[in-house]
Write a protein that holds these residues in place. Structure first.
Motif, PDB file in Angstrom:
ATOM      1  N   ALA A 198       0.754  -1.150   0.053  1.00  0.00           N
ATOM      2  CA  ALA A 198       0.079  -0.012  -0.120  1.00  0.00           C
ATOM      3  C   ALA A 198       0.784   1.227   0.011  1.00  0.00           C
ATOM      4  O   ALA A 198       0.561   2.173  -0.754  1.00  0.00           O
ATOM      5  CB  ALA A 198      -0.757   0.019   1.114  1.00  0.00           C
ATOM      6  N   LYS A 199       1.852   1.307   0.804  1.00  0.00           N
ATOM      7  CA  LYS A 199       2.841   2.228   0.805  1.00  0.00           C
ATOM      8  C   LYS A 199       3.564   2.299  -0.531  1.00  0.00           C
ATOM      9  O   LYS A 199       3.784   3.591  -1.196  1.00  0.00           O
ATOM     10  CB  LYS A 199       4.254   1.971   2.048  1.00  0.00           C
ATOM     11  N   ASP A 200       3.986   1.437  -1.137  1.00  0.00           N
ATOM     12  CA  ASP A 200       4.766   1.674  -2.446  1.00  0.00           C
ATOM     13  C   ASP A 200       3.846   2.032  -3.439  1.00  0.00           C
ATOM     14  O   ASP A 200       4.112   2.729  -4.439  1.00  0.00           O
ATOM     15  CB  ASP A 200       5.198   0.262  -2.595  1.00  0.00           C
ATOM     16  N   LEU A 201       2.431   1.758  -3.440  1.00  0.00           N
ATOM     17  CA  LEU A 201       1.549   2.011  -4.348  1.00  0.00           C
ATOM     18  C   LEU A 201       0.898   3.263  -4.034  1.00  0.00           C
ATOM     19  O   LEU A 201       0.020   3.724  -4.825  1.00  0.00           O
ATOM     20  CB  LEU A 201       0.534   0.974  -4.802  1.00  0.00           C
ATOM     21  N   ASN A 202       0.977   3.792  -2.978  1.00  0.00           N
ATOM     22  CA  ASN A 202       0.305   5.068  -2.263  1.00  0.00           C
ATOM     23  C   ASN A 202      -1.221   4.696  -2.287  1.00  0.00           C
ATOM     24  O   ASN A 202      -1.943   5.343  -2.599  1.00  0.00           O
ATOM     25  CB  ASN A 202       0.694   6.386  -3.151  1.00  0.00           C
ATOM     26  N   ILE A 203      -1.606   3.456  -1.802  1.00  0.00           N
ATOM     27  CA  ILE A 203      -2.880   3.188  -1.428  1.00  0.00           C
ATOM     28  C   ILE A 203      -3.409   3.401  -0.316  1.00  0.00           C
ATOM     29  O   ILE A 203      -2.751   2.743   0.724  1.00  0.00           O
ATOM     30  CB  ILE A 203      -3.136   1.670  -2.164  1.00  0.00           C
ATOM     31  N   SER A 204      -4.333   3.984   0.203  1.00  0.00           N
ATOM     32  CA  SER A 204      -4.987   4.363   1.388  1.00  0.00           C
ATOM     33  C   SER A 204      -6.245   3.446   1.555  1.00  0.00           C
ATOM     34  O   SER A 204      -6.990   3.074   0.483  1.00  0.00           O
ATOM     35  CB  SER A 204      -5.184   5.872   1.756  1.00  0.00           C
ATOM     36  N   GLY A 205      -6.628   3.312   2.692  1.00  0.00           N
ATOM     37  CA  GLY A 205      -8.066   2.334   2.963  1.00  0.00           C
ATOM     38  C   GLY A 205      -7.983   1.085   2.866  1.00  0.00           C
ATOM     39  O   GLY A 205      -8.937   0.370   2.925  1.00  0.00           O
ATOM     40  N   VAL A 206      -6.605   0.345   3.086  1.00  0.00           N
ATOM     41  CA  VAL A 206      -6.560  -1.015   3.194  1.00  0.00           C
ATOM     42  C   VAL A 206      -7.190  -1.351   4.459  1.00  0.00           C
ATOM     43  O   VAL A 206      -6.541  -0.864   5.487  1.00  0.00           O
ATOM     44  CB  VAL A 206      -5.235  -1.556   2.718  1.00  0.00           C
ATOM     45  N   GLU A 207      -8.052  -2.474   4.378  1.00  0.00           N
ATOM     46  CA  GLU A 207      -8.381  -2.953   5.658  1.00  0.00           C
ATOM     47  C   GLU A 207      -8.139  -4.521   5.894  1.00  0.00           C
ATOM     48  O   GLU A 207      -8.162  -5.182   4.799  1.00  0.00           O
ATOM     49  CB  GLU A 207      -9.909  -2.721   5.887  1.00  0.00           C
ATOM     50  N   VAL A 208      -7.773  -4.761   7.110  1.00  0.00           N
ATOM     51  CA  VAL A 208      -7.586  -6.444   7.458  1.00  0.00           C
ATOM     52  C   VAL A 208      -8.645  -6.707   8.706  1.00  0.00           C
ATOM     53  O   VAL A 208      -8.083  -6.090   9.841  1.00  0.00           O
ATOM     54  CB  VAL A 208      -6.249  -6.649   7.583  1.00  0.00           C
ATOM     55  N   LYS A 209      -9.432  -7.770   8.391  1.00  0.00           N
ATOM     56  CA  LYS A 209     -10.123  -8.265   9.436  1.00  0.00           C
ATOM     57  C   LYS A 209      -9.063  -9.258  10.089  1.00  0.00           C
ATOM     58  O   LYS A 209      -8.828 -10.136   9.122  1.00  0.00           O
ATOM     59  CB  LYS A 209     -11.408  -8.943   8.911  1.00  0.00           C
ATOM     60  N   TYR A 210      -9.098  -9.501  11.201  1.00  0.00           N
ATOM     61  CA  TYR A 210      -8.176 -10.511  11.615  1.00  0.00           C
ATOM     62  C   TYR A 210      -8.780 -11.176  13.053  1.00  0.00           C
ATOM     63  O   TYR A 210      -9.206 -10.766  13.769  1.00  0.00           O
ATOM     64  CB  TYR A 210      -6.953  -9.710  12.323  1.00  0.00           C
ATOM     65  N   THR A 211      -8.561 -12.419  13.030  1.00  0.00           N
ATOM     66  CA  THR A 211      -9.366 -13.378  13.857  1.00  0.00           C
ATOM     67  C   THR A 211      -8.351 -14.560  14.153  1.00  0.00           C
ATOM     68  O   THR A 211      -7.623 -15.093  13.121  1.00  0.00           O
ATOM     69  CB  THR A 211     -10.585 -13.765  13.907  1.00  0.00           C
ATOM     70  N   TYR A 212      -8.562 -15.409  15.161  1.00  0.00           N
ATOM     71  CA  TYR A 212      -8.133 -16.747  15.282  1.00  0.00           C
ATOM     72  C   TYR A 212      -9.615 -17.734  15.698  1.00  0.00           C
ATOM     73  O   TYR A 212     -10.066 -17.298  16.768  1.00  0.00           O
ATOM     74  CB  TYR A 212      -7.037 -16.824  16.549  1.00  0.00           C
ATOM     75  N   VAL A 213      -9.728 -18.690  15.298  1.00  0.00           N
ATOM     76  CA  VAL A 213     -10.971 -19.227  15.342  1.00  0.00           C
ATOM     77  C   VAL A 213     -11.184 -20.237  16.506  1.00  0.00           C
ATOM     78  O   VAL A 213     -12.026 -20.762  16.934  1.00  0.00           O
ATOM     79  CB  VAL A 213     -11.561 -19.924  14.120  1.00  0.00           C
TER      80      VAL A 213
END
Length: 366
Positions: A198-213
């Motif tokens: 995202a930094k290299d491409l200058n992309i904002s608004g990247v989101e990651v949902k993160y969990t352990y089941v």
């Protein structure tokens, strides 16, 4: 007379079948290849998965089985009756009684069992994958008959996360099994790779949902969770939990979304698998077993296989990329090898949401 002849023929067929059964396909309780009077010289004890989990156990088993086939050596796997130290030790005892000279144990469940087994069986070579012998006081002690192999999962996770963002995905998910170090490292690397891209491409608004089941199983609950994420906009999920991946793939197929596999190349499991964050499980197990027979076995220590040793990778030949290409992959891989790209592992933060990031927002879901 005809009846007697028929009976003799049937008896002959049955006898032939029983002999063939000595090299039968692995079954639920244990599988073997090429039984002999000396038993099974190479053995693998599974952890919470199975040798056909298309993931961690299977990758380790394939390395052992391939070496056995290449060198005409007998091999067998054993599956503990339950998830406990005593059950793992019982399987180790069975393997030794069955003739094992080398025993491979994939996974963290063998930390305590091998701590005991290395003393009990000093003449047996143990190959621990993603674990080291740990005492009840939580002290690591690796005897000379034990080789402890770890992997820089954060690096292959980094490559997968970077590729996902280059492909144009900004709504990502990480669905881990149990929060053990190897799984944590995969996830942390994934977030850092997405951040770097995202930094290299200058992309904002990247989101990651993160969990352990909380498990490594294919369950309706895991499928429902993945389906809910996809329905709420998640575009690709990094399924990092053995058979959990089957649940995620099923949900992705229904939603027309993407999956990132783990441990081994899972592209054959579903058309939804875009790529896989791999560890060189089969190769490293094969090579370590080979070292026993070449008298070059290096016990008494842990080694961590990184990109520098080609210990982690993406399967570029089978990956379904439209934008992320071999040239960029090679550039990143070289950076990991020479150290110009540094990826933090499970020691850099207590929670994925605390990873330092300017371009990626992590939503940690308990």
């Amino acid at each position: 007379m005809k009846k007697r002849l028929l009976s003799l023929l049937l008896a002959g067929v049955m006898a032939t079948t029983m002999v063939a059964g000595c090299a039968k396909k692995p079954g639920a309780e244990g599988g073997e290849k090429g039984a002999s009077e000396k038993g099974y010289e190479l053995a693998l004890i599974t952890d919470v998965g199975t040798i056909d989990d298309k993931s961690f156990n299977q990758g380790s088993w394939e390395g052992l089985e391939t070496y056995a086939k290449d060198n005409g050596i007998t091999c067998k796997y054993y599956k503990p009756a339950e998830k406990s130290d005593s059950a793992c030790l019982t399987s180790i005892d069975l393997a030794v009684k069955g003739g094992a000279k080398v025993i491979v144990t994939p996974g963290f469940l063998f930390e305590a069992p091998i701590y005991q087994a290395q003393e009990k069986y000093p003449d047996i070579k143990f190959i621990m994958v993603d674990a080291a012998p740990i005492s009840p006081e939580k002290e690591v002690k690796i005897n000379d008959n034990v080789s402890s192999v770890f992997y820089a999962e954060e690096q292959s996770g980094f490559l997968a996360g970077y590729a996902a963002v280059v492909e144009g995905y900004t709504k990502l998910g990480f669905m881990g099994g149990i929060a053990v170090p190897a799984v944590i490292r995969f996830g942390y690397g994934f977030v850092q790779g997405a951040e770097a891209a995202a930094k290299d491409l200058n992309i904002s608004g990247v989101e990651v949902k993160y969990t352990y089941v909380g498990n490594f199983d294919a369950t309706p609950e895991n499928n429902a969770k993945a389906a809910a994420w996809y329905n709420n906009g998640t575009e690709v999920i990094f399924a990092c939990g053995g058979a959990v991946g089957n649940s995620v793939m099923k949900a992705a197929e229904a939603a027309g979304k993407k999956v990132i596999g783990v441990d081994v190349d899972q592209s054959a499991e579903s058309e939804t698998v875009m790529t896989s964050a791999m560890k060189s499980l089969s190769t490293s197990v094969y090579d370590t077993v080979a070292s026993v027979y070449k008298d070059s076995f290096q016990g008494g220590k842990s080694v961590t296989l990184t990109a520098k040793e080609n210990g982690v990778l993406l399967p570029m030949e089978t990956s379904k990329f439209n934008k992320f290409d071999q040239t960029k992959y090679d550039e990143l891989y070289k950076g990991l090898q020479d150290g110009t790209i540094k990826v933090g592992n499970d020691t850099i933060a207590t929670d994925a949401s605390k990873l330092s990031s300017d371009y990626v927002k992590v939503e940690s879901i308990k």
